[in-house]
Design an enzyme around this catalytic site. Structure first.
Site, PDB file in Angstrom:
ATOM      1  CG  HIS A  75     -24.325 -53.913 -88.323  1.00 54.01           C
ATOM      2  ND1 HIS A  75     -25.002 -53.114 -87.791  1.00 54.01           N
ATOM      3  CD2 HIS A  75     -23.794 -53.350 -89.438  1.00 54.01           C
ATOM      4  CE1 HIS A  75     -24.983 -51.682 -88.266  1.00 54.01           C
ATOM      5  NE2 HIS A  75     -24.120 -52.143 -89.213  1.00 54.01           N
ATOM      6  CD  GLU A  76     -20.564 -54.374 -91.440  1.00 62.20           C
ATOM      7  OE1 GLU A  76     -20.783 -53.958 -92.410  1.00 62.20           O
ATOM      8  OE2 GLU A  76     -20.389 -53.584 -90.280  1.00 62.20           O
ATOM      9  CG  HIS A  79     -24.720 -52.997 -94.362  1.00 58.39           C
ATOM     10  ND1 HIS A  79     -25.596 -51.753 -94.239  1.00 58.39           N
ATOM     11  CD2 HIS A  79     -24.047 -52.861 -93.214  1.00 58.39           C
ATOM     12  CE1 HIS A  79     -25.354 -51.270 -93.449  1.00 58.39           C
ATOM     13  NE2 HIS A  79     -24.320 -51.785 -92.619  1.00 58.39           N
TER      14      HIS A  79
END
Length: 379
Positions: A75-76, A79
C-alpha cells in the site's frame, strides 16, 4: 498514509530495502503485530482449524500477520511509486502501531499530484484484496485438504486488504481519504492552505465520531475493539491538527532565507578550553546553552549541554571541548541562502540547540530556537 515528516533518530530500525525504499519498523509496530497475531491464534484460526495444536496455531498466525503487514508495505509503496512519477522523492516507509506511512520529501505542488498520490495506496489495497479473494475462491473449489487451509488464509488477507482500502478512503485528514479531499478542495479553490484547513476540520470531525463510536462499542461489550477505535480516533485528531500547523508554518516562512534571520554575533568557544572552564565561564553565565567551536572564524564543531552531561564530572578538568564536541563532519549546518523552512526541519530532525550557518568552513552566524521564534513573531 503519506506524510512530510522526516524520520528522526528514534523512528525505528531498517529491516529491508525495496525498489530503493528503506522499510523501517518503529518499536510501536511490535504492539499491533502482537495484537494481530494473538487475534488470529485465539479467534480466527481455531474456528477454522479446531484440530490444530497451539504451537501450529501461533506459528501460522505470526506468518499470516507478517503477510498482512507486507500488504501494508505494498500500500505504502504504491504511494511512493506514484510520487516518484510526479517528481516527488520518497525513500522511506515506516511501519508503526497504526499501520504504515510513506515519508515524502515535500508536499505536492499541484492538486492533481496530491490526488493521484493519495489514491494510489487505497487502489493498491483494493486490487491486492480482490486478487486474494479470487485466489481464495479458486482454492476453496479444490475441496478439503491443504488447499482449503490456504484458501481460508487468502480469504482473510483479501478481506482485510479490501477493508484497509476502503478505510483509507474515509476523509479523515491526514489519511489518504483526507488528502483526496484536500486535493479536490485545492483544485476548486486554488488555495492550498484553505483546502488544508477545511480537510483538517473534516478530519477532526471524523476523529471525534470514531472516538464516540469506540466508546459506545466498548460499553456494549467489545472493550478491546472499542477502545482501539477510540485510540485510532485520538491519533487521527492529533495528526490532523499537527499537519495543518505544519503547513501553515511552512507558508508563513515561505521566501525567507536563513541569512535574513541568523545571529551574526554567534556564541563561540575555543576547542582547547577544558570542560570545567567551559561550564563555569560559558554555560553557567546563561549567555547560551550551545556554542560553535571555532578557531579564527573557522568552524570545527558544536558543543552544548548534551555533550557536557555525557561526560563524567570528574573528567571535566582534563577533558577539552575538542574531545567531546560534535565534529563538523557530523554537525548539521546551513547556508545563508537556503530557505528558513529547511533550517526549521533540521531542528526538528536533530533536536538541535544550535545550527551553524557557514560558507565552506567559515562561520557566518548561527540559528537557535530563539532565532526561529523571533522570526516567526516578526511574520
Amino acid at each position: 498514509m503519506t506524510g512530510r515528516r522526516r524520520p528522526g533518530r528514534d523512528d525505528g530500525r531498517p529491516i529491508a530495502r525495496v525498489l530503493g525504499v528503506e522499510i523501517v519498523v518503529h518499536p510501536s509496530w511490535l504492539i499491533i503485530f502482537a495484537l494481530v497475531t494473538a487475534s488470529l491464534a485465539i479467534n480466527q484460526l481455531p474456528a477454522d482449524h479446531p484440530a490444530w495444536p497451539a504451537p501450529l496455531l501461533w506459528t501460522v498466525a505470526a506468518a499470516v500477520a507478517i503477510l498482512f503487514f507486507a500488504s501494508v508495505v505494498v500500500h505504502e509503496l504504491a504511494h511512493v511509486l506514484v510520487a516518484r512519477r510526479r517528481g516527488i522523492v520518497s525513500r522511506r516507509v515506516t511501519l508503526f502501531i497504526f499501520g504504515g506511512a510513506a515519508t515524502l520529501e515535500r508536499e505536492s505542488d499541484d492538486p492533481t499530484d496530491e490526488l493521484l498520490i493519495a489514491l494510489a495506496g487505497p487502489a493498491a489495497s483494493l486490487f491486492l484484496g480482490g486478487l486474494l479473494l479470487g485466489l481464495a475462491r479458486l482454492l476453496d473449489e479444490a475441496g478439503p485438504g491443504p488447499a482449503e487451509s490456504v484458501a481460508g488464509i487468502a480469504f482473510w488477507l483479501g478481506a482485510i486488504n479490501v477493508l484497509l482500502g476502503f478505510f483509507n478512503l474515509v476523509p479523515g485528514f491526514p489519511m489518504d481519504g483526507g488528502r483526496i479531499l484536500r486535493g479536490l478542495l485545492w483544485r476548486l479553490s486554488a488555495d492550498f492552505v484553505r483546502a488544508t484547513r477545511i480537510a483538517t476540520l473534516v478530519g477532526r470531525a471524523v476523529a471525534y465520531v470514531m472516538i464516540g463510536a469506540g466508546f459506545l462499542i466498548a460499553l456494549n461489550g467489545d472493550v478491546v475493539g472499542g477502545l482501539w477505535l477510540a485510540f485510532v480516533g485520538w491519533f487521527l485528531n492529533t495528526a490532523a491538527e499537527s499537519s495543518y500547523r505544519r503547513v501553515a508554518l511552512e507558508r508563513l516562512v515561505a521566501g525567507v532565507r536563513v541569512g535574513e534571520v541568523m545571529e551574526r554575533d554567534a556564541p563561540t568557544v575555543h576547542p582547547n578550553l577544558t570542560l570545567d572552564v567551559f561550564v563555569d565561564q560559558y554555560l553557567v553565565s546563561g549567555a547560551a546553552t550551545a556554542y560553535a567551536v571555532t578557531i579564527e572564524g573557522d568552524l570545527f564543531g558544536t558543543i552544548g549541554l548534551e555533550q557536557v552531561r555525557a561526560t563524567p564530572r570528574g573528567d571535566w578538568p582534563a577533558a577539552r571541548v575538542t574531545d567531546v564536541m560534535t565534529r563538523l563532519a557530523e554537525a548539521p549546518t546551513a547556508t545563508a541562502d537556503e530557505p528558513l523552512w529547511d533550517a526549521i526541519e533540521r531542528f526538528e530532525e536533530g533536536r538541535l540547540q544550535l545550527l551553524p550557518v557557514t560558507d565552506g568552513r567559515r562561520l557566518l552566524g548561527v540559528v537557535t530556537r530563539e532565532t526561529l521564534l523571533r522570526a516567526l513573531r516578526a511574520r
